[in-house]
Design a protein around this motif. Structure first.
Motif, PDB file in Angstrom:
ATOM      1  N   GLN A 264     162.826  32.222 108.650  1.00  0.00           N
ATOM      2  CA  GLN A 264     163.279  31.432 109.791  1.00  0.00           C
ATOM      3  C   GLN A 264     164.748  31.725 110.079  1.00  0.00           C
ATOM      4  OE1 GLN A 264     161.500  27.842 107.635  1.00  0.00           O
ATOM      5  NE2 GLN A 264     161.333  27.148 109.749  1.00  0.00           N
ATOM      6  N   THR A 265     165.181  31.427 111.322  1.00  0.00           N
ATOM      7  CA  THR A 265     166.570  31.614 111.733  1.00  0.00           C
ATOM      8  C   THR A 265     166.974  30.468 112.650  1.00  0.00           C
ATOM      9  OG1 THR A 265     166.331  34.032 111.665  1.00  0.00           O
ATOM     10  CG2 THR A 265     168.218  33.148 112.870  1.00  0.00           C
ATOM     11  N   TRP A 266     168.128  29.835 112.356  1.00  0.00           N
ATOM     12  CA  TRP A 266     168.679  28.790 113.216  1.00  0.00           C
ATOM     13  C   TRP A 266     170.189  28.973 113.329  1.00  0.00           C
ATOM     14  CZ3 TRP A 266     165.956  27.469 108.775  1.00  0.00           C
ATOM     15  CH2 TRP A 266     164.726  26.841 108.937  1.00  0.00           C
ATOM     16  N   VAL A 267     170.759  28.331 114.343  1.00  0.00           N
ATOM     17  CA  VAL A 267     172.190  28.027 114.361  1.00  0.00           C
ATOM     18  C   VAL A 267     172.293  26.533 114.105  1.00  0.00           C
ATOM     19  CG1 VAL A 267     174.280  27.898 115.747  1.00  0.00           C
ATOM     20  CG2 VAL A 267     172.804  29.917 115.902  1.00  0.00           C
ATOM     21  N   ALA A 268     173.015  26.151 113.044  1.00  0.00           N
ATOM     22  CA  ALA A 268     172.982  24.765 112.579  1.00  0.00           C
ATOM     23  C   ALA A 268     174.384  24.256 112.294  1.00  0.00           C
ATOM     24  CB  ALA A 268     172.122  24.652 111.323  1.00  0.00           C
ATOM     25  N   LEU A 269     174.531  22.925 112.319  1.00  0.00           N
ATOM     26  CA  LEU A 269     175.788  22.245 112.017  1.00  0.00           C
ATOM     27  C   LEU A 269     175.616  21.402 110.762  1.00  0.00           C
ATOM     28  CD1 LEU A 269     176.657  20.992 115.617  1.00  0.00           C
ATOM     29  CD2 LEU A 269     177.734  22.902 114.412  1.00  0.00           C
ATOM     30  N   VAL A 270     176.711  21.168 110.053  1.00  0.00           N
ATOM     31  CA  VAL A 270     176.676  20.312 108.867  1.00  0.00           C
ATOM     32  C   VAL A 270     176.148  18.935 109.261  1.00  0.00           C
ATOM     33  CG1 VAL A 270     178.082  19.140 107.132  1.00  0.00           C
ATOM     34  CG2 VAL A 270     178.523  21.541 107.683  1.00  0.00           C
ATOM     35  N   GLY A 271     175.196  18.432 108.470  1.00  0.00           N
ATOM     36  CA  GLY A 271     174.591  17.141 108.736  1.00  0.00           C
ATOM     37  C   GLY A 271     173.364  17.201 109.615  1.00  0.00           C
ATOM     38  N   GLN A 272     173.173  18.292 110.332  1.00  0.00           N
ATOM     39  CA  GLN A 272     172.013  18.424 111.210  1.00  0.00           C
ATOM     40  C   GLN A 272     170.759  18.660 110.373  1.00  0.00           C
ATOM     41  OE1 GLN A 272     172.449  21.514 114.176  1.00  0.00           O
ATOM     42  NE2 GLN A 272     170.241  21.855 114.280  1.00  0.00           N
ATOM     43  N   PRO A 273     169.647  17.981 110.661  1.00  0.00           N
ATOM     44  CA  PRO A 273     168.426  18.231 109.886  1.00  0.00           C
ATOM     45  C   PRO A 273     167.796  19.570 110.253  1.00  0.00           C
ATOM     46  CG  PRO A 273     168.007  16.627 111.625  1.00  0.00           C
ATOM     47  CD  PRO A 273     169.486  16.891 111.638  1.00  0.00           C
ATOM     48  N   VAL A 274     167.328  20.283 109.246  1.00  0.00           N
ATOM     49  CA  VAL A 274     166.580  21.521 109.447  1.00  0.00           C
ATOM     50  C   VAL A 274     165.276  21.404 108.670  1.00  0.00           C
ATOM     51  CG1 VAL A 274     168.593  22.974 109.856  1.00  0.00           C
ATOM     52  CG2 VAL A 274     167.770  22.643 107.522  1.00  0.00           C
ATOM     53  N   THR A 275     164.254  22.054 109.167  1.00  0.00           N
ATOM     54  CA  THR A 275     162.931  21.965 108.555  1.00  0.00           C
ATOM     55  C   THR A 275     162.535  23.323 107.986  1.00  0.00           C
ATOM     56  OG1 THR A 275     162.244  20.199 110.058  1.00  0.00           O
ATOM     57  CG2 THR A 275     160.505  21.435 108.938  1.00  0.00           C
ATOM     58  N   LEU A 276     162.301  23.350 106.685  1.00  0.00           N
ATOM     59  CA  LEU A 276     161.857  24.545 105.982  1.00  0.00           C
ATOM     60  C   LEU A 276     160.364  24.408 105.709  1.00  0.00           C
ATOM     61  CD1 LEU A 276     164.770  24.538 103.394  1.00  0.00           C
ATOM     62  CD2 LEU A 276     164.711  25.713 105.589  1.00  0.00           C
ATOM     63  N   SER A 277     159.646  25.514 105.728  1.00  0.00           N
ATOM     64  CA  SER A 277     158.197  25.406 105.577  1.00  0.00           C
ATOM     65  C   SER A 277     157.638  26.538 104.733  1.00  0.00           C
ATOM     66  CB  SER A 277     157.514  25.396 106.950  1.00  0.00           C
ATOM     67  OG  SER A 277     157.748  26.606 107.637  1.00  0.00           O
ATOM     68  N   ALA A 278     156.486  26.251 104.136  1.00  0.00           N
ATOM     69  CA  ALA A 278     155.745  27.240 103.360  1.00  0.00           C
ATOM     70  C   ALA A 278     154.277  27.123 103.716  1.00  0.00           C
ATOM     71  CB  ALA A 278     155.945  27.023 101.864  1.00  0.00           C
ATOM     72  N   GLU A 279     153.573  28.233 103.621  1.00  0.00           N
ATOM     73  CA  GLU A 279     152.142  28.255 103.901  1.00  0.00           C
ATOM     74  C   GLU A 279     151.378  28.632 102.644  1.00  0.00           C
ATOM     75  OE1 GLU A 279     152.011  29.387 108.645  1.00  0.00           O
ATOM     76  OE2 GLU A 279     151.857  31.002 107.152  1.00  0.00           O
ATOM     77  N   VAL A 280     150.294  27.913 102.388  1.00  0.00           N
ATOM     78  CA  VAL A 280     149.422  28.219 101.263  1.00  0.00           C
ATOM     79  C   VAL A 280     148.090  28.695 101.819  1.00  0.00           C
ATOM     80  CG1 VAL A 280     148.714  25.791 101.089  1.00  0.00           C
ATOM     81  CG2 VAL A 280     148.326  27.338  99.168  1.00  0.00           C
ATOM     82  N   GLY A 281     147.589  29.782 101.246  1.00  0.00           N
ATOM     83  CA  GLY A 281     146.322  30.340 101.692  1.00  0.00           C
ATOM     84  C   GLY A 281     145.253  30.195 100.627  1.00  0.00           C
TER      85      GLY A 281
END
Length: 598
Positions: A292-309
């Motif tokens: 994933q790629t974002w432009v983010a600020l301190v304190g801003q929520p970001v969502t990380l994800s994983a996929e299971v097969g």
């Protein structure tokens, strides 16, 4: 013999100071390239007691020719299958001991945090999560630089003495490099297996290490596979696993370096594949942390994800966990159903933590377990400093510098630094109609250019570009569009600056030009890179590109005294994931970072 409990890599005893996460040596450290190997290992504190008695030459192998020795035994002479103590203890809920015995790769060189990133420890983490944290004891007895015939001497006194349930043997890379006789190598590795079976109840796994492409390397790979077949032991083929994945375009050992943390993750997964049947496990699941790629600020929520097969033909319930390393320190655990042949996703949302001025890296760990097996993945979330690039007309000649390198940028040599007049710099970037212009004003009260043979051991500037599509920027490996150029300053003896690429430049960099002049208190350089270097696959200007700049200072013969780096670390020449970022279009919010998961 080097003994590591849980794979600790030991202290860095190099002379240079280091920033957190930096490797033991950087590009331009002549000691790591010019001293004999044994001396390098001793300087770095990596010589164990195993080295103290090492004879000057290898013995003559008391064995038949290698080809004959590797032939399959006649059926009448083959050993009967014995009950597996490893499997019995696993099924009875008892703890087991795993021993790694091999070379510098097994030891954990090449990663900055061996207890978390070396392949033995990554693999053991998955085992502990599946069986329980107290069920898996890992002992690493590996020794950097060791060859097979010498390691054989300690198979009973060190390896068997641990009463192991499973032994991982990795030899061959140093044997090829040191030109050990092929028959000696084959006999030595087979004797390790034979003696372990005679003195322990351990299962044995052979590892095919990452190799170069010499004919002797291919011979060793073939020998290890044939030995595995003859002795009926599993083989984990790291060489094949790494070549099957995306890898550094400079080879498995770029610039003579060891495999990095990304490669160790690949090797850990291959080891799990080879060892799973020994633990009575299957491989019903796959798990992948999403890039994933974002432009983010301190304190801003970001969502990380994983996929299971689910790789089986029946529905399963996966115990899924997703973890962020400290100091971010967030985690998530849940169970979710996964249909046969399908994917399921788990997400973890966390606010961006407080960050340093440098690029900051966090490990991401994903695990998925089912009743009869498990899978894991490990990647890295990197927060890189982000600056905007304007046109030359917008900025004006009197504009403040985009980057100012001083004490806070020192990556090594803090004790030798005498102040801003000894080494510092202002850096400006601007976009012209034909090029990206990098203007660098270096303050250095003593200019020397050719004290040492290697360019970065002298006074110079290192400039890094990652001009891949943004979805590929931030990876832990170089591709042809990832570039490092050294800029040699003008001096009284050599008034013209010089541009020296680390390796060949891609065609889109044709026309790159360097000018410069001496100043009363240092020197000025202007690097013009064609705009074509920053075009994406759609022929449009990239929104952002990876960028870093480093200063090297040498005031006396023998070694580089100080190095400053804007965003990354001393291993920039091996790992481009922690470059800073330059945005070519649009505004950059104050304090913004680019976050990549790779």
């Amino acid at each position: 013999m080097r003994s590591q409990s849980n794979g600790s890599a030991g202290p860095d005893r190099s002379r240079e100071d280091s920033v957190p996460g930096a490797p033991a040596r950087g590009l331009g450290d002549r000691r790591s390239r010019l001293l004999p190997l044994a001396a390098v290992l001793c300087v770095a504190g990596l010589c164990g007691s195993l080295r103290a008695e090492e004879p000057a030459a290898e013995p003559t192998a008391p064995a038949p020719a290698a080809a004959a020795a590797m032939e399959e035994e006649p059926a009448a002479l083959q050993r009967p299958q014995r009950p597996s103590r490893l499997l019995t203890r696993i099924r009875d809920g008892k703890p087991v001991t795993l021993v790694g015995y091999g070379d510098s790769i097994t030891y954990g060189q090449g990663v900055s945090d061996a207890p978390a990133e070396s392949y033995l420890n990554v693999w053991a983490r998955g085992l502990r999560q599946f069986f329980g944290p107290d069920r898996i004891r890992l002992v690493n007895l590996s020794d950097p630089g060791v060859v097979s015939w010498y390691a054989l001497k300690f198979i009973e006194s060190h390896v068997a003495a641990e009463d192991p349930d499973l032994v991982i043997l990795q030899f061959g890379g140093n044997d090829s490099r040191e030109k050990v006789q092929f028959d000696t190598f084959c006999w030595s590795v087979e004797q390790m297996v034979v003696r372990l079976r005679a003195t322990t109840a351990a299962e044995v796994v052979l590892v095919v290490p990452p190799m170069l492409d010499k004919s002797s390397d291919l011979q060793i790979i073939d020998a290890l596979w044939r030995l595995g077949k003859k002795q009926r032991v599993p083989v984990a083929d790291f060489d094949r696993a790494l070549r099957d994945q995306e890898r550094d375009h400079r080879g498995l050992f770029p610039m003579g370096g060891h495999p990095n943390a990304y490669s160790h993750k690949v090797m850990a997964r291959e080891l799990q594949r080879a060892c799973a049947p020994l633990f009575g496990l299957q491989t019903p699941l796959s798990v992948d942390l999403r890039n994933q790629t974002w432009v983010a600020l301190v304190g801003q929520p970001v969502t990380l994800s994983a996929e299971v097969g689910n790789d089986t033909e029946t529905q399963t319930t996966a115990k899924m966990s997703l973890e962020l390393s400290q100091p971010w320190g967030k985690s998530l655990a849940k169970e979710l159903p996964v249909a046969p042949g399908k994917l399921a996703r788990v997400e973890l949302t966390a606010p961006v933590p407080e960050l340093t001025d440098r690029a900051t890296q966090f490990r991401l760990w994903a695990y998925a377990g089912a009743q009869d097996g498990f899978a894991f993945d490990q990647k890295w979330a990197i927060f890189a400093p982000l600056i905007a690039c304007r046109t030359a007309a917008d900025k004006g000649e009197a504009a403040a510098p985009d980057l100012r390198l001083g004490k806070a940028a020192i990556a090594s040599g803090l004790e030798e630094w005498q102040g801003p007049e000894d080494l510092s710099a202002d850096v400006r970037l601007s976009l012209t109609e034909t090029s990206l212009r990098v203007s660098i004003r270096v303050f250095d009260d003593l200019l020397v250019r050719d004290y040492q043979q290697e360019v970065p051991d002298n006074d110079c500037v290192e400039v890094y570009f990652d001009t891949r599509p943004e979805a590929d920027q931030g990876k832990l490996l170089y591709s042809p569009d990832t570039v490092l150029v050294f800029l040699k300053p003008p001096t009284p003896a050599q008034p013209d600056p010089a541009l020296v690429p680390l390796s060949g430049l891609p065609p889109k960099f044709d026309g790159i030009a360097l000018t410069g002049q001496r100043e009363r208190d240092g020197y000025s350089l202007q690097l013009d890179v064609p705009r074509s270097a920053f075009l994406g696959p759609d022929a449009k200007l990239l929104p952002r590109f990876g960028f870093d700049v480093a200063l090297d200072d040498c005031d006396e013969p023998g070694w580089r005294q100080t190095q400053m780096i804007w965003a990354g670390y001393r291993d920039n020449y091996l790992d481009p994931s922690r470059f800073g970022v330059v945005q070519l279009t649009g505004e950059v919010p104050p304090g913004a970072r680019r976050l990549t998961v790779r």
